[in-house]
Design an enzyme around this catalytic site. Sequence first.
Site, PDB file in Angstrom:
ATOM      1  CB  CYS A 117      -0.920   0.023   1.213  1.00 22.60           C
ATOM      2  SG  CYS A 117      -1.730  -1.535   1.481  1.00 22.60           S
ATOM      3  CG  HIS A 267      -3.326   3.391   0.547  1.00 20.98           C
ATOM      4  ND1 HIS A 267      -3.598   2.892  -0.701  1.00 20.98           N
ATOM      5  CD2 HIS A 267      -3.515   2.367   1.420  1.00 20.98           C
ATOM      6  CE1 HIS A 267      -3.930   1.614  -0.590  1.00 20.98           C
ATOM      7  NE2 HIS A 267      -3.891   1.268   0.684  1.00 20.98           N
ATOM      8  CG  ASN A 297      -6.800  -0.903  -0.860  1.00 20.42           C
ATOM      9  OD1 ASN A 297      -5.879  -0.557  -1.598  1.00 20.42           O
ATOM     10  ND2 ASN A 297      -6.623  -1.234   0.400  1.00 20.42           N
TER      11      ASN A 297
HETATM   12  O1  UT7 Z   1      -4.647  -1.105   2.183  1.00 19.08           O
HETATM   13  C1  UT7 Z   1      -3.965  -1.765   3.202  1.00 19.08           C
HETATM   14  C2  UT7 Z   1      -4.376  -1.340   4.547  1.00 19.08           C
HETATM   15  N1  UT7 Z   1      -5.683  -1.886   4.817  1.00 19.08           N
HETATM   16  C3  UT7 Z   1      -6.466  -1.266   5.648  1.00 19.08           C
HETATM   17  O2  UT7 Z   1      -6.122  -0.217   6.139  1.00 19.08           O
HETATM   18  C4  UT7 Z   1      -7.774  -1.935   6.001  1.00 19.08           C
HETATM   19  C5  UT7 Z   1      -8.054  -1.779   7.470  1.00 19.08           C
HETATM   20  N2  UT7 Z   1      -9.236  -2.540   7.935  1.00 19.08           N
HETATM   21  C6  UT7 Z   1     -10.470  -2.332   7.466  1.00 19.08           C
HETATM   22  O3  UT7 Z   1     -10.688  -1.518   6.594  1.00 19.08           O
HETATM   23  C7  UT7 Z   1     -11.620  -3.096   8.126  1.00 19.08           C
HETATM   24  O4  UT7 Z   1     -11.099  -3.803   9.229  1.00 19.08           O
HETATM   25  C8  UT7 Z   1     -12.363  -4.058   7.170  1.00 19.08           C
HETATM   26  C9  UT7 Z   1     -13.200  -3.271   6.192  1.00 19.08           C
HETATM   27  C10 UT7 Z   1     -11.371  -4.932   6.450  1.00 19.08           C
HETATM   28  C11 UT7 Z   1     -13.310  -4.977   7.958  1.00 19.08           C
HETATM   29  O5  UT7 Z   1     -14.220  -4.195   8.691  1.00 19.08           O
HETATM   30  P1  UT7 Z   1     -14.456  -4.504  10.243  1.00 19.08           P
HETATM   31  O6  UT7 Z   1     -15.419  -3.506  10.707  1.00 19.08           O
HETATM   32  O7  UT7 Z   1     -13.104  -4.527  10.904  1.00 19.08           O
HETATM   33  O8  UT7 Z   1     -15.150  -5.917  10.188  1.00 19.08           O
HETATM   34  P2  UT7 Z   1     -14.738  -7.275  10.893  1.00 19.08           P
HETATM   35  O9  UT7 Z   1     -13.663  -7.937  10.109  1.00 19.08           O
HETATM   36  O10 UT7 Z   1     -14.492  -7.026  12.354  1.00 19.08           O
HETATM   37  O11 UT7 Z   1     -16.055  -8.110  10.733  1.00 19.08           O
HETATM   38  C12 UT7 Z   1     -17.274  -7.709  11.379  1.00 19.08           C
HETATM   39  C13 UT7 Z   1     -18.360  -8.681  10.996  1.00 19.08           C
HETATM   40  C14 UT7 Z   1     -17.961 -10.159  11.205  1.00 19.08           C
HETATM   41  O12 UT7 Z   1     -19.141 -10.861  11.610  1.00 19.08           O
HETATM   42  P3  UT7 Z   1     -19.406 -11.226  13.138  1.00 19.08           P
HETATM   43  O13 UT7 Z   1     -18.216 -12.049  13.558  1.00 19.08           O
HETATM   44  O14 UT7 Z   1     -19.482  -9.914  13.867  1.00 19.08           O
HETATM   45  O15 UT7 Z   1     -20.697 -11.967  13.094  1.00 19.08           O
HETATM   46  C15 UT7 Z   1     -17.559 -10.593   9.834  1.00 19.08           C
HETATM   47  O16 UT7 Z   1     -17.694 -11.978   9.642  1.00 19.08           O
HETATM   48  O17 UT7 Z   1     -18.670  -8.559   9.609  1.00 19.08           O
HETATM   49  C16 UT7 Z   1     -18.525  -9.849   8.972  1.00 19.08           C
HETATM   50  N3  UT7 Z   1     -18.016  -9.639   7.611  1.00 19.08           N
HETATM   51  C17 UT7 Z   1     -18.820  -9.418   6.551  1.00 19.08           C
HETATM   52  N4  UT7 Z   1     -20.147  -9.375   6.407  1.00 19.08           N
HETATM   53  C18 UT7 Z   1     -20.636  -9.124   5.185  1.00 19.08           C
HETATM   54  C19 UT7 Z   1     -16.727  -9.556   7.211  1.00 19.08           C
HETATM   55  N5  UT7 Z   1     -16.676  -9.308   5.903  1.00 19.08           N
HETATM   56  C20 UT7 Z   1     -17.942  -9.210   5.464  1.00 19.08           C
HETATM   57  C21 UT7 Z   1     -18.523  -8.964   4.202  1.00 19.08           C
HETATM   58  N6  UT7 Z   1     -19.866  -8.926   4.121  1.00 19.08           N
HETATM   59  N7  UT7 Z   1     -17.773  -8.738   3.101  1.00 19.08           N
END
Ligand code: UT7
Length: 340
Positions: A117, A267, A297
């Site tokens: 990134c 980014h 991204n």
């Molecule tokens: O470019 C490189 C640097 N990258 C970044 O800076 C990315 C940083 N991180 C993020 O942007 C976020 O952490 C994400 C967008 C990747 C994920 O968002 P989050 O709010 O951290 O979600 P999570 O991974 O904690 O998941 C929350 C819930 C989970 O369900 P439960 O366990 O609460 O029931 C996941 O299973 O959302 C669920 N989930 C989804 N649901 C629907 C995860 N992915 C999805 C999805 N659709 N695509």
Amino acid sequence: MFKSIIAGVGHYVPENIVTNDDLSKLMTTNDEWITERTGIKERHYRKNRNDSEETTAFLGFKAAENALKNSNLTAKDLDFIVFATLSPDYFFPGCGVLIQEMLGCETIGALDVRNQCSGFVYAMSVANAYIKSGEYKNILVVGAEIHSFGLDFSDAGRSVSVIFGDGAGAVILTASNDENKQGILATNLHSEGKYAEELCNKFPGSKFGWSDRVLTEPNAVSADEIYPTMNGNFVFKHAVTRFPETIMEVLNSAGKTLEDLDMFIPHQANLRIAQFIQKKLNLPEEKVFNNIQKYGNTTAASIPLALSEAIEKGKIKRGDLVCLSAFGSGFTWGSILLEY
Ligand code: UT7
């Protein structure tokens, strides 16, 4: 000493648009979740996931052609190439040499940067150092990615796969000693390798003995080795701390303040990260440019793709003070402060 001026910027994305609804046909996800958590509405994927022609180097080549056009230079004027990507056409050699051939440049040097990134920020910093030293005069800096071929479209990979898109951006940096032009004013680069596995792609890597395993054991490589994996919350928390640090550092290095800034281009990792930084630094909304909504991204391509669009839309004008910052896998992060 010479200054590095931006002579031209260009971008290119594959035509094929993939919406959040399209992805919901492949995995358990929905537009509401993706929009709420990331701001992304659509991204571009090359039409055929197994296309051997529309590759990362090809996307970079198309962006470079546009950047050359906008700079009134030709490929023959270039004397060095820096290519940032995490999704090269081959495991080796890198994409720099491929684009040297595609553009029909002389046998100039071509360097690949593997900083994910932050790749474009690292690449610009390297090019800037070469120009300032007088080593090279016109450097092509490219950030390009084809992510769509290597994402896990099963439910197990959904939190990573919905984020990424394909695309490319390119900048031509040129040497100048014109008193009225400032160009790149300051840069900083950082890394913290203890977090390497918080956002990584293990395959193919020497740590995992992949060649022997793939050739000798059926199903030897697991999905979490083949596909990128990310500890999303952890990365998010570090990103929102490191972004403001690197922005303030680069402004201080150049004796500038947040009030002096005309445009900040982060980014494009997640719209929520960009909004968090904007609020934390008290920047007016119109001074932060985002296009992740349309492209997702695109890793090393995201900053030059955003810079190119911002210029095209007239949101950045010659003389404006612009800050480019990135954070991501490595962890690596850094900034470039420039007068456009
Ligand atoms: O470019 C490189 C640097 N990258 C970044 O800076 C990315 C940083 N991180 C993020 O942007 C976020 O952490 C994400 C967008 C990747 C994920 O968002 P989050 O709010 O951290 O979600 P999570 O991974 O904690 O998941 C929350 C819930 C989970 O369900 P439960 O366990 O609460 O029931 C996941 O299973 O959302 C669920 N989930 C989804 N649901 C629907 C995860 N992915 C999805 C999805 N659709 N695509």
